[in-house]
Design a protein around this motif. Sequence first.
Motif, PDB file in Angstrom:
ATOM      1  N   LYS A 169      23.225   4.117  57.338  1.00  0.00           N
ATOM      2  CA  LYS A 169      24.098   5.137  56.762  1.00  0.00           C
ATOM      3  C   LYS A 169      24.955   4.493  55.680  1.00  0.00           C
ATOM      4  O   LYS A 169      25.791   3.623  55.962  1.00  0.00           O
ATOM      5  CB  LYS A 169      24.978   5.732  57.867  1.00  0.00           C
ATOM      6  CG  LYS A 169      25.559   7.086  57.545  1.00  0.00           C
ATOM      7  CD  LYS A 169      26.219   7.691  58.790  1.00  0.00           C
ATOM      8  CE  LYS A 169      26.728   9.089  58.507  1.00  0.00           C
ATOM      9  NZ  LYS A 169      27.468   9.636  59.661  1.00  0.00           N
ATOM     10  N   LEU A 170      24.751   4.944  54.435  1.00  0.00           N
ATOM     11  CA  LEU A 170      25.424   4.328  53.285  1.00  0.00           C
ATOM     12  C   LEU A 170      26.113   5.372  52.412  1.00  0.00           C
ATOM     13  O   LEU A 170      26.211   5.201  51.193  1.00  0.00           O
ATOM     14  CB  LEU A 170      24.396   3.549  52.454  1.00  0.00           C
ATOM     15  CG  LEU A 170      23.637   2.438  53.174  1.00  0.00           C
ATOM     16  CD1 LEU A 170      22.507   1.903  52.309  1.00  0.00           C
ATOM     17  CD2 LEU A 170      24.580   1.303  53.570  1.00  0.00           C
ATOM     18  N   ASN A 171      26.606   6.432  52.995  1.00  0.00           N
ATOM     19  CA  ASN A 171      27.229   7.518  52.240  1.00  0.00           C
ATOM     20  C   ASN A 171      28.427   7.051  51.418  1.00  0.00           C
ATOM     21  O   ASN A 171      29.150   6.131  51.806  1.00  0.00           O
ATOM     22  CB  ASN A 171      27.703   8.627  53.191  1.00  0.00           C
ATOM     23  CG  ASN A 171      26.566   9.269  53.952  1.00  0.00           C
ATOM     24  OD1 ASN A 171      25.423   9.247  53.511  1.00  0.00           O
ATOM     25  ND2 ASN A 171      26.868   9.851  55.096  1.00  0.00           N
ATOM     26  N   ASN A 172      28.646   7.725  50.287  1.00  0.00           N
ATOM     27  CA  ASN A 172      29.845   7.516  49.461  1.00  0.00           C
ATOM     28  C   ASN A 172      29.978   6.086  48.941  1.00  0.00           C
ATOM     29  O   ASN A 172      31.047   5.480  48.982  1.00  0.00           O
ATOM     30  CB  ASN A 172      31.120   7.907  50.245  1.00  0.00           C
ATOM     31  CG  ASN A 172      31.053   9.312  50.792  1.00  0.00           C
ATOM     32  OD1 ASN A 172      30.608  10.227  50.113  1.00  0.00           O
ATOM     33  ND2 ASN A 172      31.467   9.487  52.034  1.00  0.00           N
ATOM     34  N   ASN A 173      28.856   5.544  48.496  1.00  0.00           N
ATOM     35  CA  ASN A 173      28.839   4.242  47.830  1.00  0.00           C
ATOM     36  C   ASN A 173      28.101   4.385  46.495  1.00  0.00           C
ATOM     37  O   ASN A 173      27.151   5.152  46.385  1.00  0.00           O
ATOM     38  CB  ASN A 173      28.127   3.195  48.687  1.00  0.00           C
ATOM     39  CG  ASN A 173      28.924   2.808  49.919  1.00  0.00           C
ATOM     40  OD1 ASN A 173      29.982   2.205  49.831  1.00  0.00           O
ATOM     41  ND2 ASN A 173      28.412   3.182  51.090  1.00  0.00           N
ATOM     42  N   GLU A 174      28.532   3.617  45.482  1.00  0.00           N
ATOM     43  CA  GLU A 174      27.924   3.698  44.150  1.00  0.00           C
ATOM     44  C   GLU A 174      26.653   2.848  44.096  1.00  0.00           C
ATOM     45  O   GLU A 174      26.585   1.851  43.373  1.00  0.00           O
ATOM     46  CB  GLU A 174      28.936   3.235  43.098  1.00  0.00           C
ATOM     47  CG  GLU A 174      30.084   4.200  42.866  1.00  0.00           C
ATOM     48  CD  GLU A 174      29.632   5.453  42.109  1.00  0.00           C
ATOM     49  OE1 GLU A 174      28.866   5.331  41.147  1.00  0.00           O
ATOM     50  OE2 GLU A 174      30.049   6.556  42.511  1.00  0.00           O
TER      51      GLU A 174
END
Length: 456
Positions: free
Chosen positions: A57-62
């Motif tokens: 889960k890697l949500n909300n990363n650029e």
Amino acid sequence: MELDIQCEEISPSRWTELLTTMKSCKTIRLDDCNLSSSNCEDLSSIINTNPSLTELKLNNNELGDAGVEYLCKGLLTPSCSLQKLWLQNCNLTSASCETLRSVLSAQPSLTELHVGDNRLGTAGVKVLCQGIMNPSCKLQKLQLEYCELTADIVEALNAALQSKPTLKELSLSNNTLGDTAVKQLCRGLVEASCNLELLHLENCGITSDSCLEISAVLRSKSSLMDLSVGDNKIGDSGLALLCQGLMHPSCKIQKLWLWDCDLTSASCKDLSRLISTKETLTEISLIDNNLRDSGMEMLCQALKDPTCKLQELWVRECGLTAACCKAVSSALTTNKHLKVLHIGENKLGDAGVELLCEGLMHPNCNIQSLWLGNCDVTLGCCATLATVMATKQCLTELDLSYNPLDDEGIRKICEALRKPSCNVQQLILYDILWSSEVEDELRALEESKPGVKIIS
């Protein structure tokens, strides 16, 4: 083993430490950790070398398209066993979709793909659909909210649905689909062999014109348990059409979200019939609909029906006043199943909440979560609320935000919270003014009762 870090700026040295931990993790969650494509190169290696990893889960990363390309190198290795991949709001474009298509085509272990809040566009998701149609793909959950999709996507989606009997959850909320596309989608769902359990179509430009087709899905898919059409202007006429499907014997709906759907008290007759007779229905959201007191009173009659099994009722901002609170209180004394009541943003006042408390105190009432934010509650009602808190051991969550309780009111609530008989674990007090002395008392209370969380 799980690694779960959120909202943390990870330094290079800390990242190096975490990489060692990740090598044996089954679940890795790194939401909002300021990760970039360079981190994805390391994560690709972890995916490749850790066959026990099943959730990433890697949500909300650029991460960007370059980051996803790195990740997919790991995902395409034979040793990868990843089942759930979350890449929401990661600054992806349609360029990522070709890479993800390869993963969907080649990786049968992947059952969940969450790529919402990325500018994939219709062209990008059409490419994803090609991957879904591959016989090797065993996808069960597809989340495409806020992906800038248009009506042109439906033909590709329907083709994917026809080929994928494994698909159980489809979320297309916050895309400008419109009635014509939604009707076409629903016709595809009726024909598809998939046992769909969840369908989310919030803010998709739906009106009453689509509701007959959605109703047909409800009739034909007994597997469908979760339907959300909130933030669509379906109106009372649309709700009446939906209820034809909802009331069908084959419909087994459990969760129904109808927030901000331009419903009025005229819809409450149909809603009451649904609540009182559909025993599978456990949660309904009617937030931000102009139901008014007369509509709420009809709903309360349904809540008193012995066949009603509703556990969660959300009626925030529905134009309610103290006039309906006697009916709500009466329903609380009868209904043993209701666990969650969201009735905030209504002008109940102290008089209305006092009436609610009479019902809450009844032995039959099993409310666990009560939301009374912005209900014009003042100090005058706090003693009664404190009694409920100290007496009803089932109550574990209470929201009193945006109410002018003042120092004395907060102190009465805190007094109840200190009592051993009080089981409230979460007290929500947003935007309430109190003195520094009361602030100190609140923090001391949290320290003395570690199980209690005061959110303000």
